[in-house]
Design an enzyme around this catalytic site. Structure first.
Site, PDB file in Angstrom:
ATOM      1  N   GLU A 145       0.790  -1.239   0.454  1.00 57.52           N
ATOM      2  CA  GLU A 145      -0.235   0.195   0.224  1.00 57.52           C
ATOM      3  C   GLU A 145       1.279   0.960   0.090  1.00 57.52           C
ATOM      4  OE1 GLU A 145      -1.245   3.060   0.515  1.00 57.52           O
ATOM      5  OE2 GLU A 145      -1.759   2.955   2.763  1.00 57.52           O
ATOM      6  N   CYS A 151      -3.052   8.525   4.479  1.00 62.67           N
ATOM      7  CA  CYS A 151      -3.105   8.022   2.441  1.00 62.67           C
ATOM      8  C   CYS A 151      -4.003   7.844   1.632  1.00 62.67           C
ATOM      9  CB  CYS A 151      -3.067   6.418   2.685  1.00 62.67           C
ATOM     10  SG  CYS A 151      -3.815   4.903   3.881  1.00 62.67           S
TER      11      CYS A 151
END
Length: 617
Positions: free
Chosen positions: A330, A365
C-alpha cells in the site's frame, strides 16, 4: 354461553399498547435468557489491565527538546518526542539483526500451538481486545496523540473507530470468510467432493511506516520517515487479521512511533496472556532503515504487508524476492474528490472535504489531495473553502482541550519541500489563498506545524498535482467537462482511493466506473474503510488488499482439496488399457478421446465418446 365469544370480546377490550408491551417484554426476556444461559463462555472477553504511561497524565511536564529529532547525538537509541510540543517521551533501543532473529524464533515457536486454536478461541482474544479498547479510549488516544501530534478527535476517528470496526467485523464475519468453501465439480468427476481451505501461513510480517523519498541518490539517511500517522491502528490492524487466520506476526513500526509501539505491544501481549495464549505471537520491532532489510529478506517470513512509499517498496520487493516472499503493498495516493456541477448542499459537502483533507494534518494515505470541480461550482466552492480553511486553529490538543482543529505533523523534515512545491505552483499560475508555509506556534515553538493551505487554479502539469504531499494542503483544480474531470483524476501515477459528489446517478456512476482506483466513495469520503471493504490500490499505489474477506484470505495458504464423495463405493480406477506398462497405445489413445468426448462434448458426440470407452476400455 359461548366461551369463544367471551374470549374474543375480552381480547378486543385490551388496549393495543398493552399488547405491544406484552410481546416486547416476552421478546426481551427471551433475548436476555439466550444471552445469559446460552452464550458461550469460551468467547466472553477477559478483563485485564496494564499500566498507563505517566506521560498520559495531565500533570506530566516532560523536557522540551531544543531541536526535536529521533536521532540523539552520540547515541544509537531512538529518541522519542511529541511532535506537538517537542517534549521528550523517552528512548527506545533499535533492534539488531540478532534481535530480529530472536523475535522471529519466538513468534514461530508460539504459532505452532496457535494454529491449532478454534475460531471461538481466536474470537475471544479479539473480543478481549475490543472490550479493552472501548473501556480505555481516552488513554489509547492520548498515547497516539503524544507520539504523532494529532488531535484527540483525529485519534478517535482515525485510530479508535476504524480499529474497533475491524475487530467487530472480524468477530462477526471472519469465520464465514475462512470456512472451507465447496466448489463445483464436472460430469467426469461427479464422484468427487471439491473444496478450498484457507489455512495459516505461519509467520507473517508487517512494515507499517510511511516514507518519503528525496530526489538524491539512494542512501539510508535520505529516506525521511513520515510515519504511520496512525500508530495505534497501523499496529492493531495487521494483528487482527494475522491472529484470526492462525498465524503469528512480526511487526516493524516506524521509528517515529517507537514509544507508542511499546505500549500497544504491551496491550496485545497482555490480552493474549489473559486468554491463556502465548504473548510471543506478536513481536514488535523498531529499527533503523539499514537493519530492516534483514527482516524483509528473512527465510522464515511467509508474507509481508508493506505500507510506505514507492521507492522504498522497490527495495522491499527486491529484498523479499530473495526468498520469494509474497507482498501486499500500500504505497499511498493522490486521491481526488470530484465535485459535479449538480452537487447539492455545499455546506455539508465542504465539511466532508475539510475532514478528508485536514484529518491528521493531511497525513492520511486516503486523504483528499486533489479537489476537482466542474466549472459552475468551482468559484462557489473556493469561496466556502477559503473562509473555512482560514478559520482553522493549529495547536496541541494535549495542552489545550478546546481551540485546536489541526494538530502537528509527525516531522518537519519535509517543510522546505512542501513550501517549494507551493511556491513553484504559484509561479506557474496557481493562487495560494490561505497558508502556504510552515507555522511557528507562539506557545509550542518546538512543535512541527504547517499552516493549513488553500491552493487553487492548480493544473495537472504542476508537481503539486502529481506528488503525494501528505500535508494539510487543499489543492483545487478546475475541470472543463465530465470527461476532462475523468482525465484529471487518472493523470497521476497513483490510484488508491477517490470520492465523487453530485446528484445525477448516471454521471456519478460514469465517474466511479472510469476512475483508476482501488476504492471509491460516492457522495462521501473514505467510508469504504468504515465498513471493512477490501483496502488497497492499483498502478503506483501498490497491489494486494487488506481488510474484509479478501484481506483475511490473502494472509492464508489457499489449499485446494479434492476427495471421494462416496468413499468405499466409488473412486478412481485406472483402466487396464491405460495402466503401465501400456499394452496398446492405439487403443489407449482412442479410450482417452472417448473420455474427453463423454465429459466435454455436446449432443450425440457424447454418445460416441461413450462407445469409444466401451470398446477400448
Amino acid at each position: 354461553m359461548d366461551h369463544r365469544h367471551l374470549i374474543h370480546t375480552s381480547l378486543a377490550e385490551i388496549p393495543p399498547s398493552a399488547i405491544f408491551t406484552f410481546f416486547t417484554s416476552v421478546a426481551l426476556v427471551l433475548i436476555i435468557f439466550k444471552w445469559i444461559v446460552r452464550s458461550d463462555d469460551r468467547e466472553r472477553p477477559v478483563n485485564f489491565s496494564i499500566p498507563i504511561p505517566e506521560q498520559c497524565n495531565l500533570s506530566w511536564n516532560g523536557e522540551i527538546l531544543h531541536e526535536p529529532s529521533i536521532k540523539a547525538p552520540g547515541s544509537s537509541a531512538i529518541r522519542c518526542y511529541c511532535p506537538a510540543n517537542g517534549r521528550l517521551l523517552g528512548f527506545v533501543n533499535p533492534a539488531t539483526p540478532d534481535g530480529i532473529d530472536r523475535a522471529i524464533a519466538k513468534a514461530k515457536a508460539a504459532q505452532v500451538q496457535w494454529a491449532k486454536t478454534t475460531f471461538k478461541q481466536r474470537r475471544r482474544v479479539l473480543r478481549t481486545l475490543l472490550k479493552y479498547i472501548l473501556d480505555h479510549q481516552d488513554s489509547l488516544a492520548t498515547v497516539a496523540c503524544l507520539d504523532s501530534g494529532k488531535t484527540k478527535i483525529d485519534a478517535s476517528l482515525g485510530e479508535i473507530l476504524v480499529t474497533v470496526e475491524k475487530l467487530k467485523w472480524t468477530i462477526e464475519h471472519g469465520e464465514k470468510a475462512l470456512r472451507p468453501e465447496r466448489r463445483p465439480t464436472n460430469f467426469l468427476m461427479t464422484y468427487k467432493y471439491n473444496e478450498v481451505r484457507w489455512e495459516p501461513l505461519g509467520l507473517v510480517a508487517a512494515c507499517v511506516s510511511w516514507k518519503y523519498f528525496s530526489p538524491l541518490p539512494f542512501a539510508d539517511e535520505q529516506f525521511v520517515d513520515l510515519v504511520a500517522s496512525y500508530p495505534f491502528h497501523n499496529f492493531i490492524s495487521p494483528l487482527i487479521s494475522t491472529l484470526f487466520t492462525g498465524s503469528a506476526l512480526v511487526l516493524k513500526a516506524s521509528e517515529n512511533t517507537a514509544w507508542s509501539t511499546q505500549h500497544f505491544a504491551h496491550l496485545v501481549k497482555a490480552a493474549l496472556k489473559a486468554c491463556g495464549h502465548s504473548p510471543d505471537l506478536i513481536q514488535p520491532i523498531v529499527c533503523w532503515p539499514p537493519t530492516a532489510n534483514h527482516l524483509t529478506s528473512h527465510l522464515a517470513i511467509s508474507h509481508i504487508t508493506f505500507i510506505g512509499s514507492r521507492p522504498i517498496a522497490h527495495h522491499v520487493a527486491s529484498s523479499a524476492a530473495k526468498t520469494l516472499t509474497p507482498l501486499c503493498l500500500e504505497l499511498g495516493g493522490k486521491d481526488p474528490a470530484v465535485i459535479l456541477d449538480d452537487a447539492r448542499n455545499l455546506d455539508k459537502l465542504v465539511s466532508i472535504l475539510m475532514r478528508g483533507t485536514f484529518q491528521s494534518a493531511g497525513q492520511n494515505c486516503i486523504g483528499i489531495e486533489r479537489t476537482i470541480c466542474l466549472p459552475s461550482i468551482y468559484p462557489r466552492l473556493i469561496a466556502l473553502l477559503q473562509s473555512r480553511i482560514r478559520a482553522l486553529r493549529v495547536g496541541s490538543s494535549l495542552d489545550e482541550v478546546e481551540g485546536v482543529d489541526v494538530g502537528a505533523m509527525i516531522t518537519n523534515n519535509r517543510f522546505s519541500h512542501l513550501e517549494s512545491l507551493i511556491k513553484e505552483a504559484v509561479m506557474q499560475g496557481a493562487r495560494c489563498l490561505v497558508g502556504g508555509n510552515r507555522y511557528t506556534h507562539p506557545k509550542y515553538s518546538q512543535g512541527h506545524y504547517f499552516s493549513p493551505t488553500l491552493l487553487v487554479d492548480v493544473t495537472h502539469t504542476m508537481r503539486i498535482a502529481q506528488e503525494e504531499v501528505f500535508a494539510p494542503i487543499c489543492v483545487v483544480m478546475r475541470a472543463s467537462s465530465l470527461s476532462n474531470a475523468i482525465d484529471l483524476v487518472n493523470s497521476t501515477p497513483y490510484a488508491l482511493g477517490a470520492s465523487v459528489f453530485g446528484t445525477s446517478s448516471q454521471d456519478l456512476e460514469a465517474i466511479a466506473s472510469s476512475i483508476h482506483a482501488g476504492m471509491v466513495s460516492i457522495n462521501d469520503f473514505g467510508v469504504y474503510y468504515a465498513v471493512s471493504l477490501p483496502f488497497g490500490g492499483v498502478k503506483g499505489s501498490g497491489y494486494g488488499r487488506f481488510g474484509g474477506e479478501e484481506g483475511l484470505r490473502s494472509l492464508c495458504n489457499i489449499k485446494a482439496v479434492c476427495r471421494d464423495r462416496w468413499p468405499g463405493l466409488l473412486s478412481t480406477n485406472i483402466p487396464a488399457t491405460l495402466d503401465y506398462p501400456v499394452k496398446s497405445a492405439e487403443k489407449g489413445w482412442l479410450l482417452c478421446k472417448g473420455v474427453i468426448e463423454l465429459g466435454y462434448a455436446e449432443g450425440w458426440k457424447r454418445v460416441g465418446g461413450l462407445w469409444k470407452i466401451l470398446i477400448n476400455g
